[in-house]
Design a protein around this motif. Structure first.
Motif, mmCIF file in Angstrom:
data_model
loop_
_atom_site.group_PDB
_atom_site.id
_atom_site.type_symbol
_atom_site.label_atom_id
_atom_site.label_comp_id
_atom_site.label_asym_id
_atom_site.label_seq_id
_atom_site.Cartn_x
_atom_site.Cartn_y
_atom_site.Cartn_z
ATOM 1 N N ARG A 1 15.624 2.140 -10.646
ATOM 2 C CA ARG A 1 15.165 3.336 -9.954
ATOM 3 C C ARG A 1 14.467 3.024 -8.625
ATOM 4 O O ARG A 1 14.152 3.948 -7.879
ATOM 5 N N GLY A 2 14.197 1.754 -8.353
ATOM 6 C CA GLY A 2 13.548 1.407 -7.095
ATOM 7 C C GLY A 2 12.482 0.349 -7.266
ATOM 8 O O GLY A 2 12.381 -0.314 -8.302
ATOM 9 N N ARG A 3 11.659 0.170 -6.219
ATOM 10 C CA ARG A 3 10.629 -0.858 -6.208
ATOM 11 C C ARG A 3 9.359 -0.364 -6.904
ATOM 12 O O ARG A 3 8.968 0.793 -6.744
ATOM 13 N N LEU B 1 0.824 -1.213 0.000
ATOM 14 C CA LEU B 1 0.000 0.000 0.000
ATOM 15 C C LEU B 1 0.857 1.262 0.000
ATOM 16 O O LEU B 1 0.488 2.272 -0.600
ATOM 17 N N ALA B 2 2.015 1.199 0.675
ATOM 18 C CA ALA B 2 2.909 2.364 0.670
ATOM 19 C C ALA B 2 3.403 2.650 -0.743
ATOM 20 O O ALA B 2 3.428 3.805 -1.194
ATOM 21 N N ILE B 3 3.804 1.585 -1.453
ATOM 22 C CA ILE B 3 4.280 1.790 -2.827
ATOM 23 C C ILE B 3 3.160 2.334 -3.704
ATOM 24 O O ILE B 3 3.353 3.256 -4.504
ATOM 25 N N ILE B 4 1.943 1.771 -3.546
ATOM 26 C CA ILE B 4 0.826 2.132 -4.420
ATOM 27 C C ILE B 4 0.255 3.503 -4.072
ATOM 28 O O ILE B 4 0.052 4.348 -4.962
ATOM 29 N N GLU B 5 -0.002 3.738 -2.793
ATOM 30 C CA GLU B 5 -0.727 4.951 -2.403
ATOM 31 C C GLU B 5 0.190 6.142 -2.146
ATOM 32 O O GLU B 5 -0.164 7.281 -2.481
ATOM 33 N N LYS B 6 1.347 5.911 -1.543
ATOM 34 C CA LYS B 6 2.234 7.027 -1.227
ATOM 35 C C LYS B 6 3.148 7.399 -2.384
ATOM 36 O O LYS B 6 3.581 8.543 -2.485
ATOM 37 N N PHE B 7 3.470 6.414 -3.232
ATOM 38 C CA PHE B 7 4.452 6.661 -4.291
ATOM 39 C C PHE B 7 3.902 6.303 -5.668
ATOM 40 O O PHE B 7 4.672 5.984 -6.582
ATOM 41 N N ASP B 8 2.576 6.331 -5.805
ATOM 42 C CA ASP B 8 1.920 6.138 -7.107
ATOM 43 C C ASP B 8 2.370 4.855 -7.803
ATOM 44 O O ASP B 8 2.547 4.826 -9.024
ATOM 45 N N GLY B 9 2.590 3.813 -7.013
ATOM 46 C CA GLY B 9 2.967 2.529 -7.601
ATOM 47 C C GLY B 9 4.447 2.355 -7.831
ATOM 48 O O GLY B 9 4.890 1.316 -8.308
ATOM 49 N N GLY B 10 5.233 3.390 -7.519
ATOM 50 C CA GLY B 10 6.674 3.320 -7.706
ATOM 51 C C GLY B 10 7.092 3.877 -9.063
ATOM 52 O O GLY B 10 6.256 4.322 -9.852
ATOM 53 N N PRO B 11 8.409 3.901 -9.301
ATOM 54 C CA PRO B 11 9.464 3.330 -8.459
ATOM 55 C C PRO B 11 9.761 4.169 -7.220
ATOM 56 O O PRO B 11 9.619 5.390 -7.245
ATOM 57 N N VAL B 12 10.166 3.459 -6.152
ATOM 58 C CA VAL B 12 10.553 4.107 -4.910
ATOM 59 C C VAL B 12 11.782 3.392 -4.367
ATOM 60 O O VAL B 12 11.874 2.162 -4.410
ATOM 61 N N GLY B 13 12.747 4.163 -3.874
ATOM 62 C CA GLY B 13 13.970 3.591 -3.335
ATOM 63 C C GLY B 13 13.730 2.832 -2.051
ATOM 64 O O GLY B 13 12.778 3.101 -1.304
ATOM 65 N N LEU B 14 14.602 1.872 -1.765
ATOM 66 C CA LEU B 14 14.458 1.032 -0.576
ATOM 67 C C LEU B 14 14.492 1.865 0.701
ATOM 68 O O LEU B 14 13.677 1.664 1.611
ATOM 69 N N GLU B 15 15.425 2.796 0.803
ATOM 70 C CA GLU B 15 15.545 3.622 2.004
ATOM 71 C C GLU B 15 14.274 4.447 2.227
ATOM 72 O O GLU B 15 13.773 4.556 3.346
ATOM 73 N N THR B 16 13.759 5.028 1.151
ATOM 74 C CA THR B 16 12.540 5.835 1.261
ATOM 75 C C THR B 16 11.355 4.972 1.653
ATOM 76 O O THR B 16 10.541 5.356 2.507
ATOM 77 N N PRO C 1 -7.949 -0.534 -8.331
ATOM 78 C CA PRO C 1 -7.913 -0.420 -9.802
ATOM 79 C C PRO C 1 -6.502 -0.076 -10.293
ATOM 80 O O PRO C 1 -5.830 0.784 -9.726
ATOM 81 N N TYR C 2 -6.082 -0.760 -11.332
ATOM 82 C CA TYR C 2 -4.766 -0.499 -11.899
ATOM 83 C C TYR C 2 -4.843 0.739 -12.793
ATOM 84 O O TYR C 2 -5.704 0.815 -13.679
ATOM 85 N N PRO C 3 -3.979 1.744 -12.566
ATOM 86 C CA PRO C 3 -4.069 3.010 -13.321
ATOM 87 C C PRO C 3 -3.918 2.798 -14.825
ATOM 88 O O PRO C 3 -3.057 2.050 -15.279
ATOM 89 N N GLU C 4 -4.751 3.468 -15.577
ATOM 90 C CA GLU C 4 -4.695 3.374 -17.033
ATOM 91 C C GLU C 4 -3.348 3.863 -17.564
ATOM 92 O O GLU C 4 -2.823 3.338 -18.547
#
Length: 354
Positions: free
Chosen positions: A314-316, A268-283, A329-332
């Motif tokens: 670039r991240g996860r 949920l953090a990857i999807i909701e906070k970071f728009d599905g990624g990519p997001v770095g491991l530390e972040t 829902p998966y973003p278009e």
């Protein structure tokens, strides 16, 4: 931090709990068939020659039975096993003390061997190759060396991070085995064997449901079995059937794929906070108040196996499968640019790329 029922790492009480259900011989060890066959040949050959077996390195995710397999090897050789861990050996003198107490052909098991200090590791080189250790005494012109001969012994190392093991140490192991996540049938057999030892009534369907949610990890399966046993004792007349297993595991917060609240927080953090990624491991770790190493070693491997996340330069990134599992829902916009790389299926092997 709360203990997770599906955490593959060991709790302090696990040694006592696992001792009752841990197999003692190769024919009792379920799964890892290729490794079992190779180990059986190694043991039979060493016995025929009257020698210690070659040093063995076991690696793979936590909870798959590395300690159990090391104990079985010692039992099959008919010798004692001496167990320690990398963090517990701080100085060369510590390992020298352990080595000096070994009898011929005995097994020294070092868990988390990738965490050995470098001076300790360097002392092991001569011990493993030449069965001796050298001590340097004095300083300057008065310095000298004392050699302590050792009996032939077998070092079995276990690690979850093979890449962190230095090449010189890794090269001194005669055999290196990777333990894989178990398939569903093997997991169900492990659950039924443990239930029999624990004298718990269980149906084939109940064992299969626990196996399905155990993430291919025997340690997790045994832990979940104990929690389901508690539920069955209080609310299901001591019998674990499919319905009882489902209700008990739902209460534990373990879903049909073996994910718990922490796994869902990561997704949920990857999807909701970071728009599905990519997001770095530390972040990502900071966003859910977890340690980066904990995410990478404990949580992430199973999410990779399920194909719920991808590692990119670039991240996860959360995949369509993660969105579908969480009913989001998966973003278009992502559908149009989605990478067509094939995702791994359940229980498929995934090598770390970091």
């Amino acid at each position: 931090m709360l203990q997770r029922a599906i955490d593959p790492t060991k709790y302090p009480e696990d040694d006592i709990q696992e001792a009752t259900v841990r197999p003692k011989r190769l024919d009792e060890y379920i799964g890892q068939d290729q490794i079992k066959d190779r180990v059986k040949v190694i043991i039979e050959a060493a016995k025929a020659r009257g020698e210690a077996i070659d040093h063995i390195l076991l690696y793979g995710p936590p909870g798959l039975g590395k300690t159990t397999l090391a104990t079985i090897i010692a039992n099959e050789m008919g010798v004692k096993i001496h167990s320690t861990s990398g963090p517990a050996i701080e100085r060369p003198g510590d390992v020298a003390s352990i080595l000096s107490k070994l009898q011929p052909f005995e097994v020294l098991f070092i868990d988390e061997i990738h965490r050995l200090p470098r001076p300790v590791e360097e002392m092991l080189y001569s011990a493993m190759e030449d069965f001796k250790v050298d001590f340097v005494y004095g300083k300057g012109p008065n310095a000298g060396t004392v050699t302590l001969p050792l009996p032939p012994f077998t070092l079995i190392g276990a690690t979850t991070r093979l890449a962190l093991l230095s090449s010189p140490l890794r090269g001194r192991f005669g055999d290196i085995f990777r333990l894989e996540y178990q398939d569903i049938d093997s997991m169900a057999a492990i659950v039924k064997r443990a239930a029999n030892i624990l004298k718990v009534g269980i149906t084939d369907e109940g064992a299969l449901e626990i196996a399905r949610r155990s993430r291919g990890t025997p340690r997790v399966a045994i832990r979940l079995l104990r929690r389901v046993r508690d539920y069955a004792q209080v609310r299901a007349d001591h019998l674990i059937d499919h319905e009882t297993a489902c209700k008990a595991l739902d209460i534990q917060g373990v879903d049909e794929l073996g994910l718990d609240e922490v796994d869902r927080r990561i997704l949920l953090a990857i999807i909701e906070k970071f728009d599905g990624g990519p997001v770095g491991l530390e972040t990502l770790a900071a966003s859910i108040s977890e340690e980066p190493d904990t995410i990478m070693d404990v949580y992430e491997p199973y999410l990779l196996i399920l194909g719920f996340i991808q590692r990119t330069p670039r991240g996860r990134v959360a995949t369509r499968r993660a969105y579908d599992h969480l009913s989001i829902p998966y973003p278009e916009s992502k559908s149009k640019t989605e990478n067509n790389t094939e995702q791994p299926t359940l229980w498929e092997n995934n090598e770390d790329d970091e």
